[in-house]
Write an enzyme that holds these catalytic residues in place. Sequence first.
Site, mmCIF file in Angstrom:
data_model
loop_
_atom_site.group_PDB
_atom_site.id
_atom_site.type_symbol
_atom_site.label_atom_id
_atom_site.label_comp_id
_atom_site.label_asym_id
_atom_site.label_seq_id
_atom_site.Cartn_x
_atom_site.Cartn_y
_atom_site.Cartn_z
ATOM 1 N N THR B 157 0.888 -1.183 0.000
ATOM 2 C CA THR B 157 0.000 0.000 0.000
ATOM 3 C C THR B 157 0.914 1.217 0.000
ATOM 4 O O THR B 157 1.401 1.619 -1.056
ATOM 5 C CB THR B 157 -0.968 0.009 1.201
ATOM 6 N N THR B 194 1.843 -8.517 12.162
ATOM 7 C CA THR B 194 1.718 -7.195 11.590
ATOM 8 C C THR B 194 1.114 -7.230 10.197
ATOM 9 O O THR B 194 1.517 -8.017 9.356
ATOM 10 C CB THR B 194 3.070 -6.496 11.466
ATOM 11 N N GLU B 281 6.230 4.388 7.809
ATOM 12 C CA GLU B 281 5.913 5.633 7.104
ATOM 13 C C GLU B 281 6.818 6.773 7.579
ATOM 14 O O GLU B 281 6.843 7.119 8.755
ATOM 15 C CB GLU B 281 4.433 5.971 7.294
#
Lengths: 409, 409
Positions: B157, B194, B281
């Site tokens: 993603t 995760t 991120e």
Amino acid sequence: MTALSPLAPASFPDMPVIDGVRLASHACGVRYAGRTDLLLVELDPGSRAAGVFTRSLTASAPVEWCRTAVATGRARLLVVNSGNANAFTGSVGIASVQRTVDKAAEIAGCAPTEIYVSSTGTIGVRLPDEKITSALADAYAKLTPGAWQDAAKAIMTTDTYPKGATRTAIIDGVTVRINGIAKGSGMIAPDMATMLSYVFTDADISAEALQALLKAGTDRSFNCITVDSDTSTSDTLLLFATAKAGNSPITDAADRRLADFKAKLFDLLLDLAHQVVKDGEGASKFVSIKVGGAASARAAHVIGMAIANSPLVKTAIAGEDANWGRVVMAVGKSGEKANRDKLSIRIGGVLVADQGEVVPGYDETPVAAHMKGQTIEIEVDVGVGRGKAQVWTCDLTHAYIDINGSYRT
Amino acid sequence: MTALSPLAPASFPDMPVIDGVRLASHACGVRYAGRTDLLLVELDPGSRAAGVFTRSLTASAPVEWCRTAVATGRARLLVVNSGNANAFTGSVGIASVQRTVDKAAEIAGCAPTEIYVSSTGTIGVRLPDEKITSALADAYAKLTPGAWQDAAKAIMTTDTYPKGATRTAIIDGVTVRINGIAKGSGMIAPDMATMLSYVFTDADISAEALQALLKAGTDRSFNCITVDSDTSTSDTLLLFATAKAGNSPITDAADRRLADFKAKLFDLLLDLAHQVVKDGEGASKFVSIKVGGAASARAAHVIGMAIANSPLVKTAIAGEDANWGRVVMAVGKSGEKANRDKLSIRIGGVLVADQGEVVPGYDETPVAAHMKGQTIEIEVDVGVGRGKAQVWTCDLTHAYIDINGSYRT
């Protein structure tokens, strides 16, 4: 210096004199240049004290001192320095507190246990207490009854505005006053009280009753806010009463004559707590989170804090993105009971999701408009019981990272 | 698209064919344009499955399906879509899973409970499952044994690089292979596993033994990493074994012949977990946190995660500031036992604080140099017992806020 928080109040409140309280601020150069960094507050003989403190297991030396002092219920002098937390400074830090207390007691002519000290700023740096002790006499000479805004300024660290609040209350027909100041900014997820806050009243209330009121009020105010989930080593909230107002003495927190005082005190504590959130490091939005339908009030509080501390929720709010899926995620990670298929979410009063999914024909337009405002309201019902709670936080912005990537330099 | 993580590996590993495993990736347009967003992995008849999943109480529909399927211990086909999490989608989401499973079972000619499905992406949006079901036959026709890197890419993603790892192990003299792929990025604080990760082996090991190995390996890898303290609704880690390697069948996780396999599996899981952190991120630094001297291994883990999740610690690391006082703060807020006056901290191997205070004559120069590197090592001894743990995280940077302030737009 950081720019003024966009959530700052229009002005500092007009705070009245409190009989038996005198204040002085002073520049003693502990860390900051060109500004005050020392606050002295003298209380008349007979004043009482109550306090709540951080639950951190690495609490600072001043916090440990105050815990001991507050057990006596008596107070004559408060000494606060900003710029250095005197935390994780070992025996050297304890000696710094002792020297400060001894000097202050000598100047004020009182017992050392009537002296309260707080330090705020960087952790792990030796406090240059000689800068404080050598300035105490000069500061003491400046004590005056009305210097509330200067007092609130002297305790600031990365705060962008001074925080104060005032209320009057009636006890058995007699008007009493309550003034409070606070500092906050970062490392705000109080587990007892936030950072530093001092509240003063002229009411005649016993130390035991004050302590009970303070504890209850903290649970509804400072313990319901978070900026960044980090709990300070220095969190201190002290409530002092000079007993000068002339009300009939009250010794029981449950005394019905305290109803108005209690309401006003709680309201003042919440006002200060909100001011702390609104000056959270980098804050651009003030966020209210109401949780209902939880298994208990405690569960609702835990869920609320899970939402309030979620970096993904907070960055979405900063980006004005009504990403309610992240609220679902935060509910799910809280560990408290929630019925995924009964969950409902409102943002800005608009029902976004209900019965575990987005509402039919969901129109994001009014929600997107709400997200552009300065106050964001999120309501969640988790569908398992009647427990409810409300917590407050701010968003997570670039400014938080700017401030905290270089705090010591 | 976000720039490649500075912590990305130099290249994707050269992953061998695993007998009995065929892969295909396909662009079916669930969310992304111009890239693959559907992964199919077919497993030969007789393959076994084990899995660990998010502990979120708002788990997604695909996670609930996989929990049921994995109870059978059997597997024939894995179907993963990226771009939409099919989480908090109510009965519509459950129906989407059912339609996907039914179509996949029809194409693969197997029982629905041999189909595993995962979805990752935005929460709360209806999954356009018709895009998946109508693409399944085409994707199925493309199945091929070697397409590991394409598989890792199809499940990304906000990941900036595909994540893969491979190991060989010896079971009773027979060489077996283990391949794994993963995706991560944000919402990473696994409470079980995760995000999405799939591991494949040709070893002949029973589903029960695989499950025990996977649980133990997860506790030492994915459950020891955090990017942002947020736990996904979709966390899924599946381990498949085709039993084609020809080793003598093993049915007990404690069988001594599994020693090498277990070591290599755990190493592969840790490798994938580290790759997830390194693609957290906005990550610019990879942070290892070792905690010792705790009351128990569990307590050490809790303290490590408190440090790893502290926004103040993470922003200081982003700012290359050796602000060890914030580590003290995080230890204090963890709630686990610590002796403030025995606490010691090392950064980059250099003793910074000992016996509850900064070391005499502390020279920050080598520590400051370490902070400028890409891998930051923090060691804390909390001075109360023998419990130890290690966890890994990344720093908190402006890029995290950029990515998450506008994820949906």
